[in-house]
Design an enzyme around this catalytic site. Structure first.
Site, short mmCIF file in Angstrom:
data_model
loop_
_atom_site.label_atom_id
_atom_site.label_comp_id
_atom_site.label_asym_id
_atom_site.label_seq_id
_atom_site.Cartn_x
_atom_site.Cartn_y
_atom_site.Cartn_z
N TYR A 173 67.77 -4.24 -23.37
CA TYR A 173 67.34 -2.88 -23.01
C TYR A 173 65.93 -2.56 -23.50
O TYR A 173 65.07 -2.21 -22.69
CB TYR A 173 68.34 -1.84 -23.51
CG TYR A 173 67.88 -0.43 -23.25
CD1 TYR A 173 67.78 0.06 -21.96
CD2 TYR A 173 67.49 0.40 -24.30
CE1 TYR A 173 67.33 1.34 -21.70
CE2 TYR A 173 67.05 1.68 -24.06
CZ TYR A 173 66.95 2.15 -22.76
OH TYR A 173 66.50 3.42 -22.51
N LYS A 218 62.60 -2.09 -20.98
CA LYS A 218 61.84 -0.83 -20.91
C LYS A 218 60.38 -1.05 -21.28
O LYS A 218 59.48 -0.42 -20.70
CB LYS A 218 62.48 0.22 -21.83
CG LYS A 218 63.88 0.64 -21.43
CD LYS A 218 63.92 1.32 -20.07
CE LYS A 218 63.43 2.74 -20.10
NZ LYS A 218 63.58 3.43 -18.79
#
Length: 377
Positions: free
Chosen positions: A159, A163
């Site tokens: 994650y 990002k």
């Protein structure tokens, strides 16, 4: 000055917790907004019903589909003035959905950027995450970190890594000349942990505590992080969009990222969840009995085992070093840059936000009334 003529906006992740609030604010505040296109794979039927019943001048166009559908993205971006890209998958694990997360968070962002460049969309606002900045260490505190500190997450967890890559791609194209002669301006917002009515993450924590006799699992003593109310984070998006639409401000804002907090006092995540739910009888669990260092290195061993087993099958450890660090560090950020350059001021006080969220938690308990009866002595 902002242009006074009509404009249009595409919001991805529009059916999500934050996306819905952004759309409501745009409809309330942007009088010259002619059309909002709302794009997501899944929409809550109640959400769609709400907008079908509203009487407003702005046209709301619902577009159901995948962020990886290139044809759909080109159609969604055609004739649009600005894009707010909130669509992503949030996951704190290591391997379980790595390919899916990378596809949605990175490839999906790249495809959307390509669509914007191809059809000449001049404004792109990206919803990033505090995890792009950290925390990287539970022993090195960061207090009131700001954009000039150039904090960068060093974890390889899917994650935060996804990002970070997506945000870099967004900011890199700021100032690029489009085929129609316009210039694209981009910026990124890095909200801290977002709470409020409808938060899936908060709902999971409440349900988990319910399954443990209303006991909230306690974080390490001294841990501290920022939390921000969803209404304030949504408002920051509206203000950033206004800045990007202003030709003069866009020169300063373009290519920049901003931390978004509000006046919620920093807490550890466990203390924060307790603060929101204590009026409903929730309590904090006992302090962590195992020395945190031992817990951390146990997570490291589990990660090694997971890596060794990976060629045979996917083993997802119950916890990992990144998750432990995220929830047990001193890591607070400052939103002074957003306040100065975007004119950001929270619309909701801590007291209002706490009251609204606590009331929502009460509705969750009402929905679980039968469960609570079964647990009662």
């Amino acid at each position: 000055m902002l242009p006074v003529d009509g404009w249009s906006c595409l919001v991805t992740g529009a059916g999500g917790f934050l996306g819905q609030r952004i759309i409501r604010l745009l409809l309330e505040e942007e009088k010259q907004l002619e059309e909002i296109r709302v794009l997501d794979k899944v929409f809550n039927p109640q959400f769609l019903l709400e907008f079908s019943e509203l009487k407003h001048k702005t046209k709301v166009t619902v577009m159901k589909g995948d962020i990886l559908d290139e044809q759909l993205l080109h159609k969604a971006c055609q004739g649009i003035t600005a894009v707010i890209h909130t669509a992503c998958i949030i996951d704190t694990g290591l391997h379980l959905r790595r390919e899916t997360i990378m596809n949605v968070n990175v490839k999906g962002t790249q495809l959307l950027l390509e669509a914007c460049i191809s059809v000449g969309v001049p404004i792109f606002l990206y919803t990033s995450s505090l995890e792009v900045a950290g925390p990287n260490s539970y022993v090195k505190p960061v207090l009131n970190g700001h954009e000039g500190d150039l904090l960068e997450n060093t974890w390889n967890n899917t994650y935060p890594y996804s990002k970070m890559l997506a945000e870099k791609a967004v900011l890199a194209i700021d100032g690029q000349l489009l085929r129609n002669g316009a210039t694209i301006h981009t910026c990124s917002l890095r909200p801290v942990y977002i709470y409020g009515e409808g938060s899936i993450l908060l709902q999971h924590e409440i349900i988990r505590a319910l399954n443990n006799d209303k006991t909230i699992k306690r974080n390490r003593e001294g841990a501290m992080a920022n939390q921000a109310y969803v209404g304030n984070v949504a408002w920051a998006h509206v203000l950033a969009l206004r800045a990007l639409r202003d030709s003069e401000k866009a020169q300063r804002v373009g290519g920049q990222f901003y931390y978004i907090c509000d006046d919620t006092p920093p807490h550890s995540y466990s203390d924060f969840n307790y603060e929101l739910s204590k009026e409903w009888g929730f309590k904090l669990g006992s302090k962590i009995g195992i020395p945190f260092t031992l817990l951390y290195w146990s997570a490291f061993l589990l990660e090694i085992i997971s890596l060794m087993l990976h060629p045979i099958f996917i083993y997802e450890p119950p916890f990992n070093r990144h998750l432990l660090t995220l929830t047990n560090s001193v890591f607070t950020l400052s939103d002074k840059k957003a306040r100065k350059e975007l004119g950001y001021e929270p619309r909701f006080s801590w007291l209002e936000a706490k009251q609204k969220t606590s009331q929502w938690i009460g509705t969750l308990l009402a929905q679980n009334r039968e469960y609570l009866k079964a647990k009662a002595p």
